[in-house]
Every structure is written in C-alpha cells, then in structure tokens.
Design an enzyme around this catalytic site. Structure first.
Site, PDB file in Angstrom:
ATOM      1  N   SER B 146       0.836  -1.197   0.000  1.00 30.70           N
ATOM      2  CA  SER B 146       0.000   0.000   0.000  1.00 30.70           C
ATOM      3  C   SER B 146       0.877   1.257   0.000  1.00 30.70           C
ATOM      4  O   SER B 146       1.662   1.450  -0.927  1.00 30.70           O
ATOM      5  CB  SER B 146      -0.959  -0.051   1.196  1.00 30.70           C
ATOM      6  OG  SER B 146      -1.993   0.882   1.039  1.00 30.70           O
ATOM      7  N   ASP B 222      -9.942  -5.549  -3.738  1.00 30.19           N
ATOM      8  CA  ASP B 222      -9.387  -4.583  -2.783  1.00 30.19           C
ATOM      9  C   ASP B 222     -10.398  -3.460  -2.566  1.00 30.19           C
ATOM     10  O   ASP B 222     -10.917  -2.879  -3.522  1.00 30.19           O
ATOM     11  CB  ASP B 222      -8.083  -4.033  -3.372  1.00 30.19           C
ATOM     12  CG  ASP B 222      -7.249  -3.277  -2.353  1.00 30.19           C
ATOM     13  OD1 ASP B 222      -7.807  -2.391  -1.675  1.00 30.19           O
ATOM     14  OD2 ASP B 222      -6.046  -3.562  -2.254  1.00 30.19           O
ATOM     15  N   HIS B 254      -7.396  -5.972   0.618  1.00 32.10           N
ATOM     16  CA  HIS B 254      -6.207  -5.180   0.954  1.00 32.10           C
ATOM     17  C   HIS B 254      -5.485  -5.694   2.209  1.00 32.10           C
ATOM     18  O   HIS B 254      -4.501  -5.105   2.638  1.00 32.10           O
ATOM     19  CB  HIS B 254      -6.648  -3.728   1.177  1.00 32.10           C
ATOM     20  CG  HIS B 254      -5.540  -2.716   1.014  1.00 32.10           C
ATOM     21  ND1 HIS B 254      -4.907  -2.507  -0.189  1.00 32.10           N
ATOM     22  CD2 HIS B 254      -4.948  -1.861   1.894  1.00 32.10           C
ATOM     23  CE1 HIS B 254      -3.987  -1.563  -0.046  1.00 32.10           C
ATOM     24  NE2 HIS B 254      -3.981  -1.167   1.209  1.00 32.10           N
TER      25      HIS B 254
END
Lengths: 277, 277
Positions: B146, B222, B254
């Site tokens: 991320s 996600d 995610h």
C-alpha cells in the site's frame, strides 16, 4: 450464526463468525479457514486451540497456518479461549476468567454460569461447524499452543475416536502440579483434585494414552518452562510407549515466532493422519 | 542502538531494535529478521515498507515473510512508517502524520522537523543496518504494501543501482492523482506539484523505468482500488516495456491475508535477483 468478515486467503477463505452459545450463555466468536477444495465438498479439519489472553484472532493472524492448510486441502478452526461479554465473570489476573477458560466446564461460582469451554469445544461448536461449513466431521485433528496445547491433548485423550491425531506447541502438560493449573482448576472445578485428573494431559497419558500419533514441540528457551513442565508429559509418553514425537527445539521461546516456525510440520503431520482415515 | 527483543524464528532471529534518528530527530524502532546463514557472514537483504497506520510490527507478525526468507537465506528489514514521540506533529486523520510518513522529506510546517522518512529509509537506516548486522549492503531488494508499495517503487526508481529488484503488494501507484497522495504530498511538500513527481511511481516509471525486474500483486476485490489506481502503473509499465510482472488476483482484498498469500512468490522473486548479483 453471523458472518463478521471473510477474506480471500491462500486460494481459500479466512472467515470470522459469531453465534449465541447455549452452553456458554453468551455471544461467541470463532474463525474458520476453508481451503479452495471446500468449494467442491467437505474437507478435513484441524482445530487450533489458543493460549492464555488470546481470542480467535491471535493464531489466525500470526501462526501462519493457512498457507500449509491450503497446501494440504484442510480447514482450520480457531475458537475463542473463554466466554465473553459484560455479564461474564472475570478476574484481574491475566490467567483466570476471560481469556483463560482452560477448556473445562466450571462447577464453581462465579464461573459456572458461562465458563463451559469443554462442552463448547467438544460438542456445541463442532455441531455448528458441521452444519454450516463444508467440513468432513469424520476427519478431525487437533492442536494448540500453551493453554491450548493442554486443551488439545486433554480433549483428544478424553474423546477417543474423535481426533485422528493430536499435536501441541509448548503445552501446559501437568496443570494439576503447576501454577498454571492449580489456581484455575481449583477456581473452576473446586478443591477435589480427583475431578481435575481428566484435565491433566500427563495424568491422562499415564492412564489411557492416545489412539493415534502425537507431536509435541517445546522451545528450550521458553520463558515459561517451569510452568509448562514438558518433562512430565515426555516421561508419560515414553512410559506408555505412546506413538509420538517429542521435540525440544533449542533457542526457541514461547512466542508465535516459535509457533509459526514449526507450523508447517504440524499441519503436515495432521494432514497425513487425516487423509489416511 | 538498543535491542528491544530477539526471538528465535525459522532457524534465525527476529529482532526489534531502536535508535536515535538524526534525520527524524526522534527515537525510531525497526525490526530485522536474520536467517541462520547470517551467523557465518553477510547475507542479502529485503526491505519491507509498511502501509498507513502500521509500525514495524504489523508485517513482522502477520506477513509471513520470515519462513521464506529463511528458505532463501536472506534478511528482512521492517522499518516504521513515520517519526514517533510526543513532540512529533500529528493529525486526527489516520492518513496524515504519525503512521503516514509517505516516504518523503517534508519541507512544510509543522511536519518538516521530524517527517524525513525518505532520508531515513534511503540513507540513515541503511548505514545503521550495514554497520550493525551481518548484511551485505551490495545485495539489497525492496518491497512494500500500500503506502509502503509506493515507497518501495519510488525509492527503487530514484536510487538506480541500489536495489536488485522491486515488488509491491497493492501499492499506491499514482499519489499525485489520488486522495491517498494529494492531501499528504501537499501537506508535506507544498503545492508545487513538480516536486511531487519523484514521489509518484507512475510518473517515475513514465520517465525513467527501473533497471531490474518488477513484481506487482493487486487484489481485484481490494476495498481501496479507487485510491490505489493499479491501472495507472500497469499502463506505465507496459508502455515503458518495463521488465516486470503485474498480477491482478481475483477475490483478494487489501488485508494481510492477501499479503501473506503471495509472500512466498515475492521473496522467491527477490532471492533470484539478489543471488544473481
């Protein structure tokens, strides 16, 4: 049963669910990992019982079990370690009350109304799992860490025929003779030590052994060795000629770094027994 | 440098350390996994940069990297994601301030006195690691999740020759065009968007590409796809004929359940590049 979360994980699904437990008389949360193969039909299952202070979440996020379970096509169930909720009795100590159910059915106040973790793990949760997931309840194995290793061993020996195999990471082996045990068994079950015996893995091993393979891993640098007394169970296993492996692992402590290191071996060990059934 | 903890893990050691950072002007904590081979001499290293809200601890306990790093004989470094301490500026939002350093050197108040994460990861921490651990600083690779994927990609492209390979799990690919980016780059670097460009993986890829292999994994389910904009980086990689693999993984979100699922592939990918050096 309520679905709290479901995440894709190693080709399968890591789910978290809750339900109203009749035996614990409260809402209980548990986690189930289902491998990809569960989409096509029932798969074998490995129970993972956690240790003091844990919920369903610790091992689910830190033990690294899912990858190996996916490789072998087996499910993993992660129950909580005690009843939960505001009206559930508790104690200030980390090792009594919430997070410390010790996998027994309490008969003493104030614990008896909710602390029925033996029946919860032995009966109620398996019935729920069998009814709601693509899991083959004829193929079960069990493992656990610390207090959960105690739970896995005592459940396996008290329920002959239920589990194809049992393993444990740094289990409390002889609670009737340890400060991790005497305090809790006394609080939950009262002072008559004869009723403690079936909740002591070493005493059970001395009496009945286990009709299947046993695998124990213990870190030689575990900070709780005096409370876990691995020598008690090791002696009992050898004396009973128990089909099993007891491994002392130099340098390892009591943490999930230890558990995750040897998880591959434990899952493979159980998969062998489960798929041979 | 202070040792906070060291645990045996997959034959090696998982350590946590702290030190006084000159560039961040505060005490910083980081984790290092050393495989067994580090007892005999320097080993290659994989940097793992974490995402928003994380410390050094999240990936260390949940990403499942150590087992694969041990298998390939490489170290893993897990830095923190921002400066820490009571006198460090913060914001009520989870995505600005502490836990959200974005791997840039802040030039704006109130952030500039401590938020120097670019220099920390690019210069100060590598010097400390090289001086204190059996790690071969000629063999480095980098990955991240991320915000950490953003950091890994931008560091790799801005420091040619430093990293043999770069990978990312669900990276923020185009922060200059995303709500995960515009707000932070504006706060930390000011409103002149020309100085943002080197901190945008897509814009960097369009300009310079990367002299080594790239591996990107992105979950198709996600919950932050609109903020991550994987299509921007994918387009830039293909346009530049970047040596790389971009994988869209159906069903994955995610979480660390996603990261841990594909960690084996990422560590193997980096090990190939590191051992070929």
């Amino acid at each position: 049963m309520k679905t709290i979360s479901e995440n894709a994980c190693f080709g399968g699904t890591q789910g978290v669910y809750s339900h109203t437990s009749k035996v614990c008389n409260c809402e209980m949360t548990f986690a189930v990992f289902l491998p990809e193969e569960a989409r096509d039909g029932p798969v074998p299952v490995l129970w993972y019982l956690s240790g003091l202070t844990c919920t369903h979440e610790n091992a689910m996020t830190k033990a690294g079990a899912q990858g190996w379970a996916a490789e072998h096509g087996i499910a993993v169930v992660f129950p909580d370690t005690s009843p939960r909720g505001e009206d559930v009795a508790d104690d200030e100590a980390y090792d009594l009350g919430k997070g410390a159910g010790f996998y027994v059915n309490a008969t003493q106040d104030p614990w008896a109304p909710h602390f029925q973790m033996w029946s919860y793990i032995a009966d109620e949760l398996p019935a729920l799992i069998g009814a709601n997931f693509e899991i083959d309840m004829e193929r079960q194995a069990i493992t656990g860490h610390s207090m959960g290793g105690h739970g896995a061993l005592t459940l396996a020996m008290n329920l002959p025929g239920r589990f194809a195999s049992v393993s444990a990471f740094a289990p409390i082996t002889n609670p009737a003779a340890s400060d991790w045990g005497r305090k809790q068994l006394s609080a939950y079950l009262g002072d008559d030590e004869t009723v403690w015996a079936r909740h002591d893995a070493t005493m059970m091993m001395e009496k009945t052994d286990f009709d299947g393979p046993v695998l124990i891993d213990q870190g030689a640098s575990d900070q709780f060795l005096d409370l876990l007394t691995p020598e008690a169970l090791s002696h009992a296993m050898a004396t009973k000629r128990q089909n099993g492996i007891f491994r002392m692992q130099p340098g390892y402590d009591h943490s999930y770094f230890f558990v995750s290191t040897f998880m591959e071996d434990h899952v493979a060990f159980h998969a062998d027994a489960l798929w041979a059934k």
